[in-house]
Motif scaffolding. Sequence first.
Motif, PDB file in Angstrom:
ATOM      1  N   UNK A 156     -44.828 -66.535  -7.809  1.00  0.00           N
ATOM      2  CA  UNK A 156     -44.389 -65.036  -8.608  1.00  0.00           C
ATOM      3  C   UNK A 156     -45.794 -64.402  -9.122  1.00  0.00           C
ATOM      4  N   UNK A 157     -46.349 -64.956 -10.048  1.00  0.00           N
ATOM      5  CA  UNK A 157     -47.260 -64.897 -11.195  1.00  0.00           C
ATOM      6  C   UNK A 157     -48.248 -64.508 -10.239  1.00  0.00           C
ATOM      7  N   UNK A 158     -48.780 -64.700  -8.694  1.00  0.00           N
ATOM      8  CA  UNK A 158     -49.646 -64.384  -8.290  1.00  0.00           C
ATOM      9  C   UNK A 158     -49.395 -63.323  -7.485  1.00  0.00           C
ATOM     10  N   UNK A 159     -48.140 -63.017  -7.154  1.00  0.00           N
ATOM     11  CA  UNK A 159     -48.067 -61.847  -6.541  1.00  0.00           C
ATOM     12  C   UNK A 159     -48.145 -60.189  -7.508  1.00  0.00           C
ATOM     13  N   UNK A 160     -48.401 -60.744  -8.472  1.00  0.00           N
ATOM     14  CA  UNK A 160     -48.671 -59.440  -9.405  1.00  0.00           C
ATOM     15  C   UNK A 160     -49.895 -59.312 -10.009  1.00  0.00           C
ATOM     16  N   UNK A 161     -50.885 -60.444  -9.524  1.00  0.00           N
ATOM     17  CA  UNK A 161     -52.218 -59.630 -10.169  1.00  0.00           C
ATOM     18  C   UNK A 161     -52.873 -59.941  -8.317  1.00  0.00           C
ATOM     19  N   UNK A 162     -54.005 -58.873  -8.051  1.00  0.00           N
ATOM     20  CA  UNK A 162     -54.888 -58.606  -7.769  1.00  0.00           C
ATOM     21  C   UNK A 162     -55.856 -59.307  -6.847  1.00  0.00           C
ATOM     22  N   UNK A 163     -56.467 -59.630  -5.485  1.00  0.00           N
ATOM     23  CA  UNK A 163     -56.950 -60.259  -5.319  1.00  0.00           C
ATOM     24  C   UNK A 163     -58.295 -59.925  -4.747  1.00  0.00           C
ATOM     25  N   UNK A 164     -59.481 -59.907  -4.678  1.00  0.00           N
ATOM     26  CA  UNK A 164     -60.435 -58.867  -3.533  1.00  0.00           C
ATOM     27  C   UNK A 164     -61.562 -59.848  -3.374  1.00  0.00           C
ATOM     28  N   UNK A 165     -62.205 -60.618  -2.173  1.00  0.00           N
ATOM     29  CA  UNK A 165     -62.785 -61.649  -1.798  1.00  0.00           C
ATOM     30  C   UNK A 165     -63.705 -61.029  -1.036  1.00  0.00           C
ATOM     31  N   UNK A 166     -65.105 -61.632  -1.470  1.00  0.00           N
ATOM     32  CA  UNK A 166     -66.377 -61.374  -0.333  1.00  0.00           C
ATOM     33  C   UNK A 166     -66.116 -61.075   1.466  1.00  0.00           C
ATOM     34  N   UNK A 196     -46.676 -56.930   0.804  1.00  0.00           N
ATOM     35  CA  UNK A 196     -45.574 -56.860   0.213  1.00  0.00           C
ATOM     36  C   UNK A 196     -44.142 -56.515   1.158  1.00  0.00           C
ATOM     37  N   UNK A 197     -44.965 -56.581   2.653  1.00  0.00           N
ATOM     38  CA  UNK A 197     -42.963 -56.019   3.601  1.00  0.00           C
ATOM     39  C   UNK A 197     -41.988 -57.606   3.153  1.00  0.00           C
ATOM     40  N   UNK A 198     -42.567 -58.744   3.277  1.00  0.00           N
ATOM     41  CA  UNK A 198     -40.885 -59.480   2.840  1.00  0.00           C
ATOM     42  C   UNK A 198     -40.309 -59.175   1.379  1.00  0.00           C
ATOM     43  N   UNK A 199     -41.054 -58.823   0.929  1.00  0.00           N
ATOM     44  CA  UNK A 199     -40.817 -58.903  -0.777  1.00  0.00           C
ATOM     45  C   UNK A 199     -40.194 -57.351  -1.427  1.00  0.00           C
ATOM     46  N   UNK A 200     -38.809 -57.866  -2.265  1.00  0.00           N
ATOM     47  CA  UNK A 200     -38.364 -56.681  -2.817  1.00  0.00           C
ATOM     48  C   UNK A 200     -39.102 -55.552  -3.139  1.00  0.00           C
ATOM     49  N   UNK A 201     -39.241 -54.785  -3.042  1.00  0.00           N
ATOM     50  CA  UNK A 201     -40.692 -53.344  -4.739  1.00  0.00           C
ATOM     51  C   UNK A 201     -39.825 -52.942  -4.559  1.00  0.00           C
ATOM     52  N   UNK A 202     -39.648 -51.937  -5.934  1.00  0.00           N
ATOM     53  CA  UNK A 202     -38.990 -50.908  -6.736  1.00  0.00           C
ATOM     54  C   UNK A 202     -39.743 -49.370  -6.175  1.00  0.00           C
ATOM     55  N   UNK A 203     -40.729 -49.167  -5.548  1.00  0.00           N
ATOM     56  CA  UNK A 203     -41.254 -48.011  -5.166  1.00  0.00           C
ATOM     57  C   UNK A 203     -41.218 -48.330  -3.738  1.00  0.00           C
ATOM     58  N   UNK A 204     -41.465 -46.943  -2.965  1.00  0.00           N
ATOM     59  CA  UNK A 204     -41.710 -46.901  -1.513  1.00  0.00           C
ATOM     60  C   UNK A 204     -43.496 -47.017  -0.954  1.00  0.00           C
ATOM     61  N   UNK A 205     -42.754 -48.156  -0.354  1.00  0.00           N
ATOM     62  CA  UNK A 205     -44.074 -49.427   0.444  1.00  0.00           C
ATOM     63  C   UNK A 205     -44.776 -48.064   0.742  1.00  0.00           C
ATOM     64  N   UNK A 206     -44.227 -47.260   2.018  1.00  0.00           N
ATOM     65  CA  UNK A 206     -44.936 -46.586   3.392  1.00  0.00           C
ATOM     66  C   UNK A 206     -45.815 -45.627   2.325  1.00  0.00           C
ATOM     67  N   UNK A 207     -45.341 -45.257   1.107  1.00  0.00           N
ATOM     68  CA  UNK A 207     -46.074 -44.234   0.739  1.00  0.00           C
ATOM     69  C   UNK A 207     -46.856 -44.226   0.249  1.00  0.00           C
ATOM     70  N   UNK A 208     -46.767 -45.814  -0.772  1.00  0.00           N
ATOM     71  CA  UNK A 208     -47.741 -46.503  -1.474  1.00  0.00           C
ATOM     72  C   UNK A 208     -48.953 -47.018  -0.897  1.00  0.00           C
ATOM     73  N   UNK A 209     -49.024 -47.856   0.394  1.00  0.00           N
ATOM     74  CA  UNK A 209     -49.475 -47.850   0.789  1.00  0.00           C
ATOM     75  C   UNK A 209     -50.649 -46.648   1.363  1.00  0.00           C
ATOM     76  N   UNK A 210     -49.568 -45.000   1.888  1.00  0.00           N
ATOM     77  CA  UNK A 210     -50.719 -44.222   2.506  1.00  0.00           C
ATOM     78  C   UNK A 210     -51.161 -44.007   1.007  1.00  0.00           C
ATOM     79  N   UNK A 211     -50.809 -43.686   0.144  1.00  0.00           N
ATOM     80  CA  UNK A 211     -51.423 -42.757  -1.265  1.00  0.00           C
ATOM     81  C   UNK A 211     -53.038 -44.107  -1.928  1.00  0.00           C
ATOM     82  N   UNK A 212     -52.674 -45.420  -1.473  1.00  0.00           N
ATOM     83  CA  UNK A 212     -53.513 -46.126  -2.007  1.00  0.00           C
ATOM     84  C   UNK A 212     -55.436 -45.696  -0.925  1.00  0.00           C
TER      85      UNK A 212
END
Length: 234
Positions: free
Chosen positions: A87-97, A115-131
């Motif tokens: 659960x902690x790893x889900x709250x860390x962002x990783x970027x690799x080579x 985030x598809x398999x997870x419960x989140x408290x934000x609008x997934x698609x909207x945040x993905x688009x914003x990012x």
Amino acid sequence: MTEGQGGTAVEVKGLVKRFGRGESLITAVDGVDLDLAAGSRTALVGASGSGKSTLLHLIGAIEKADEGVITVGGEEVTALGRGPAARYRQRVGFVFQRFHLLAALSALDNVLAPVLPRKVDFDRAARAGELLDAVGLAGRHQALPSQLSGGQQQRVAIARALIGRPALLLADEPTGALDSATGEGVMDLIHELAEQYGFTVVTATHEHAVAERAERIVTLRDGKIVSDVASEGS
Ligand SMILES: Nc1ncnc2c1ncn2[C@@H]1O[C@H](COP(=O)(O)OP(=O)(O)OP(=O)(O)O)[C@@H](O)[C@H]1O
Ligand SMILES: [Mg+2]
């Protein structure tokens, strides 16, 4: 550990990680003490094999320390069992080579995947688009990885790393597969996003120009910190 409020502080004390045993014993991280301020941007440098990736893996709970304590945002990462560590790893962002994008999925779906398999408290698609917009890929949301340049693919991977609102981003040679101008642009982007979203960044890199973009440069040799300086660029 939540997003905002200037990221999250990282405290590392007496950290040791060994691989192998007997004659093949390697102490990859050898007594590291390191405090990272919330919202700070640090580069980890050092020769190949000096322990940069191992240190990132320990902070990200991808690997378990043999000795020492890591605290991230007040949570003792080194004390977490398997479930809490996941659960902690889900709250860390990783970027690799390597970007590790799923070839059959669009940029947007790659960003959404964690985030598809997870419960989140934000609008997934909207945040993905914003990012995707924030990483400069407005208009390319439906592109497949094969239709994007290396720099663009790494931008998708950065957006994907940020979808879960991490307070900490760990980047391991994020520019290693890119030409130097593109790589420096990717590093600038990561730091701009860190300022905008307030997360803390640690980046392992071989490239001087990339390291100089951080505020602080920590050098490892044989698993030990041998230098810790403010970058000249900061
Ligand atoms: N899973 C593993 N099993 C055995 N030895 C390992 C493992 N991972 C790392 N090591 C060893 O630990 C040491 C540190 O490796 P690490 O990958 O952290 O170095 P690095 O600084 O990231 O190097 P590079 O710049 O080449 O990525 C090396 O001697 C490496 O061979
Ligand atoms: Mg490495």
